[in-house]
Each structure stands twice: as structure tokens, then as C-alpha cells.
Design an enzyme around this catalytic site. Structure first.
Site, short mmCIF file in Angstrom:
data_model
loop_
_atom_site.label_atom_id
_atom_site.label_comp_id
_atom_site.label_asym_id
_atom_site.label_seq_id
_atom_site.Cartn_x
_atom_site.Cartn_y
_atom_site.Cartn_z
N TYR A 145 -41.39 32.79 103.93
CA TYR A 145 -40.46 31.68 104.19
C TYR A 145 -39.45 32.14 105.23
O TYR A 145 -38.95 33.25 105.16
CB TYR A 145 -39.74 31.29 102.91
N ASP A 240 -38.07 39.33 109.40
CA ASP A 240 -37.10 38.44 108.76
C ASP A 240 -36.63 39.16 107.50
O ASP A 240 -37.33 39.17 106.48
CB ASP A 240 -37.75 37.09 108.45
N LYS A 268 -27.87 36.09 103.66
CA LYS A 268 -27.63 36.44 102.25
C LYS A 268 -26.61 37.57 102.09
O LYS A 268 -25.43 37.35 102.29
CB LYS A 268 -28.97 36.68 101.54
C1 LIG Z 1 -33.19 32.65 102.52
C2 LIG Z 1 -34.10 32.97 103.61
C3 LIG Z 1 -34.06 32.29 104.84
C4 LIG Z 1 -33.19 31.11 105.07
O1 LIG Z 1 -31.83 31.40 105.00
P1 LIG Z 1 -30.77 30.22 104.75
O2 LIG Z 1 -29.45 30.91 104.81
O3 LIG Z 1 -31.12 29.63 103.43
O4 LIG Z 1 -30.97 29.26 105.88
C5 LIG Z 1 -34.89 32.73 105.85
N1 LIG Z 1 -35.70 33.78 105.68
C6 LIG Z 1 -35.77 34.45 104.52
C7 LIG Z 1 -36.67 35.63 104.42
C8 LIG Z 1 -34.97 34.07 103.46
O5 LIG Z 1 -35.07 34.74 102.31
#
Ligand SMILES: *Cc1c(COP(=O)(O)O)cnc(C)c1O
Length: 432
Positions: A145, A240, A268
Site C-alpha cells: 500500500y 516506501d 507515521k
Molecule cells: C500509511 C502508509 C502510507 C500512507 O500514508 P498516509 O499518511 O496515510 O497518507 C503510504 N505508504 C505506506 C507504506 C503506509 O504504511
């Protein structure tokens, strides 16, 4: 006397005023059934509902709170900055301090740009990769994701390897088809995609620890092969690390694997509980970003001082207290105990863990590494488990495919209570 406020009454009001009653879909209890609990207060490992019930919280806002909710040391720094500056829209020292702290510790991070979410970080990193390579396609993995960026809301198509279909209404096929998809844990499939489309691929983006569709821990050789193929075909590598960054280690998965990504995205943990995202990496690539270069990217609230200060206070406390090592040890011991309980009770339920993340799922013979490994009926079993835990005062994310987060505030009482509750819940769920 005024009528008591209950989660139920708030949910009824929320349903009238926001889609599905929520501001992010997984907060609703659609996939576990029932109605969501409304919380009014959070401290350390605990949440308190509007009814005044306390819960051990393993959702922790889906990851930012690595020290638990409102850590007192971070809180002091936040109170200080609140009396100095909120948002400036001008140059300030707070983002500089956070940026220097990161860059001085992470060798492949030469320059960074702060944004307000993980989604924004990914969107911007993809734009940089396309600008740098002059290519248009991005290779992503099924089961990773990357936020709600249009081109990342795609799923595997039914035809050729790499082919995609839009996975959200409102994403045109023209945009979806700029993305190629490969399965995780399958070198052959990735080789095929590169063989067919290698020259069009600007970047391959991956969660080096896929933790948004369950916890799909990859074989290191697989990740290395993906990186190698990208390099051979002139595609950039974007890690990511929005979940894994500053959690599995200060340098995230890239450090654990000893791989230098070209670009990295963070979110995060980096905001210490405030809305902060970040992308960064090679200086030559980051120099393409405006105003240094031709790639436009901007933000009214970017590098907001409150988030910058909270993030830096969080990271410094983690480093000074050597918290990550303890967090990882505690989580691993905790999960080992749980798996022993589940076996002793002869319940086909298990927990997988990595660093301070864990994930419940039906027990399987082989480790779960790709979405094709998901067990049928998993969501129904999780629904029972979730409610059995909730009744007993433990809050998990309301979806079978979200991981649980341990914070340093969970050490001791919260983990002890959770162990008891998980054992009771798993006993009950197979009896109902
Ligand atoms: C949470 C997450 C996102 C999106 O971040 P948001 O702050 O919710 O837009 C993108 N990539 C990964 C791997 C994530 O865990």
C-alpha cells in the site's frame, strides 16, 4: 439531565455528516461488523471511550505513536512550540533540525523534503522518479500500500503479468495503466515484467516490509533481486518506509537489508503523532524539486513546526533510551508466548511479528508472503477475535488485514493484560 453521550449516538450523528461516519475508511467497523467505539482520551498504551471504558490500544493511530499516546517528554516540547510558532509558511529552524538529524544518521538520505502525509510523500517521490528518468511507468507490488495516490490505487489485471486495473472508482484506466503490478515473493514474475516493459519503467516502489495487507515478510533474496532488476533496466528504487521507517530501526528496512534506495518515503513515526510525511534520497534526484529544479511540489502546512518538534523529540528519545531494541525484544517475546498459548490450547490461530509489529491470522504451514497465501475465511475469524478482544478491553484495528503496533508504553501492565485477553479471545472464538 442531558442524555449520556454514547458511541452509538455519536456514530448516528457522524453517519449523517460524513461518508460512512468516518474520515478514513478503516476506522469504520465495516469489515468487523458492529459499530465503532468513539474515543475521547488517549494516554500511553491506553484509549478511553466516550463511555469511560479503558482499552489497551494496539492500533496506536496505525503507527505514529511509537512511544505511545502523548509521551510526556514529547508533550513538553509540543507545549513549548505551541507558545512560539504554529505555522509560519516561511523559513524556520525546526524543520532544519529534524532534517539534519535524519540525514546525519541515514547514509543514503542526502536531502529531504517534508510534506504532510505518507500519500503526499509517495506522490511526490513518483513525480521525481518520472522527471529524473523521463519514463512514465511505475512498478508496484500486489499487497503493498502506498497511500491513496491515483496511480497506486490499482490491482492486478486478469491478463498478462504486469497488467493492471483501477482499484477505486474515479481512477481513470489511463492513469491506472501507468502502473504495472507484480506479485510479491515471485522473482520470475518480476523478471517477466522487466523483460517486457523494462525500458518504460521509471521506478519500482515497494514496502520493503509489506505491512498494510497483513504482515507479508519478504525473503531478503526477493527484495535484492527486485533491486538488481531495477538497476539493470535503469529504473529507480523507491522504498516506501512510511510504516517501517524509524520503527524497525532508525534507518528502517533499508538499513536492515543494507540496500541503498534512490528515494525513500517516510510518515507515521516521523511526526511523533502529528501530520508529517517526508521524501528524500539522492541529492541529484532531490535537486530536481522546486525551487532548485523543475519538479513542482509545495505545501501550505509543510514542515509545520509542531510536527517537526514532536517528530524530533520522538526520534531523539528513541535513540537516547535505545528504545527500539527493547521494543523489538519485548514484541518478539510477547508474540512467542502467544503462539505457545495458541498451540497449547490447540487453536489454529497464530501471530506473525517483525520488530514492533504483529499480525494475527489462521495458522498455516508456510509463512504468509503474498496475497495469494491468505487463508479463506480469515476475515470471518478475525471478526470474532476482534469483538472478543474489544469486549475484554483490548482495541485492535478493525480489519483482518491491518497490523498491530506495540509502543514503549505497552511494556509491563498493558502487555500482561493483552496476553490474558488474547488467550481468552482465541479460546472463545473457536467455540462460538
Ligand atoms: C500509511 C502508509 C502510507 C500512507 O500514508 P498516509 O499518511 O496515510 O497518507 C503510504 N505508504 C505506506 C507504506 C503506509 O504504511
Amino acid at each position: 439531565m442531558a442524555e449520556a453521550i454514547t458511541s452509538k449516538s455519536l456514530y448516528e450523528r457522524a453517519l449523517k455528516i460524513s461518508p460512512g461516519g468516518v474520515h478514513s475508511p478503516v476506522r469504520a467497523s465495516k469489515s468487523v461488523g458492529g459499530e465503532p467505539v468513539f474515543f475521547r482520551f488517549a494516554e500511553g498504551a491506553y484509549l478511553e471511550s466516550v463511555e469511560g471504558r479503558r482499552y489497551v490500544d494496539f492500533c496506536q493511530s496505525f503507527g505514529p505513536n511509537i512511544l505511545g499516546h502523548r509521551d510526556p517528554d514529547v508533550s513538553r516540547e509540543v507545549e513549548k512550540i505551541l507558545s512560539r510558532a504554529w505555522t509560519l509558511g516561511a523559513c524556520e529552524p525546526y524543520s532544519l533540525e529534524l532534517a539534519e538529524w535524519m540525514v546525519s544518521r541515514i547514509p543514503w538520505l542526502e536531502q529531504v523534503r517534508f510534506v504532510c502525509s505518507g500519500t503526499e510523500a509517495v506522490m511526490s517521490a513518483l513525480r521525481v522518479a518520472r522527471a529524473a528518468t523521463g519514463r512514465s511507468k511505475i512498478l508496484k507490488f500486489d499487497g503493498c500500500y502506498h497511500g491513496h495516490v491515483d496511480s497506486m490505487l490499482v490491482k492486478a489485471g486478469s491478463g498478462l503479468a504486469g497488467e493492471v486495473a483501477s482499484d477505486s472508482a474515479g481512477v481513470p484506466q489511463e492513469i491506472a495503466s501507468t502502473t504495472l503490478i507484480a506479485p510479491l515473493d515471485n522473482e520470475d514474475a518480476v523478471e517477466k515484467v522487466f523483460a517486457r516493459s523494462g525500458r518504460e519503467i521509471a521506478a519500482v516502489i515497494l514496502e520493503p516490509l509489506p505491512a498494510n495487507f497483513g504482515l507479508l515478510i519478504q525473503r531478503e533474496e526477493f527484495i535484492r533481486r527486485v533491486v538488481e532488476l531495477a538497476r539493470q533496466h535503469g529504473a529507480l528504487v523507491i522504498f516506501d518506509e512510511v510504516i517501517s521507517g524509524f520503527r524497525v530501526g532508525i534507518g528502517g528496512m533499508a538499513e536492515r537489508l543494507g540496500i541503498r534506495p534512490d528515494l525513500v518515503t517516510y510518515g507515521k513515526v516521523i511526526g511523533g503523532g502529528f501530520p508529517v510525511g517526508c521524501y528524500g534520497g539522492r541529492q541529484d534526484l532531490m535537486n530536481l524539486v522546486a525551487p532548485a529544479g523543475p519538479v513542482y511540489q509545495a505545501g501550505t502546512l509543510s514542515a509545520n513546526p509542531v510536527g517537526m518538534v514532536a517528530g524530533l523529540a520522538t526520534l531523539k528519545k528513541m535513540e537516547q533510551g535505545q528504545i527500539l531494541g527493547k521494543l523489538n525484544d519485548q514484541t518478539s517475546q510477547f508474540c512467542q508466548k502467544l503462539n505457545q498459548h495458541f498451540e497449547r490450547l490447540d487453536r489454529p490461530w497464530a501471530v506473525s511479528e517483525y520488530a514492533s509489529l504483529f499480525w494475527f491470522h489462521p495458522r498455516t504451514d508456510q509463512p504468509l508472503r503474498s496475497v495469494k497465501d491468505f487463508v479463506t475465511g480469515q476475515a470471518d475469524l478475525y471478526r470474532k477475535f476482534f469483538h472478543a478482544c474489544l469486549e475484554r478491553g483490548v482495541y485492535l484495528a478493525p480489519s483482518a488485514f491491518e497490523v498491530a503496533f506495540v509502543s514503549s508504553a505497552h511494556f509491563g501492565a498493558a502487555l500482561d493484560k493483552a496476553e490474558e485477553v488474547f488467550v481468552e479471545a482465541v479460546t472463545e472464538m473457536y467455540e462460538r
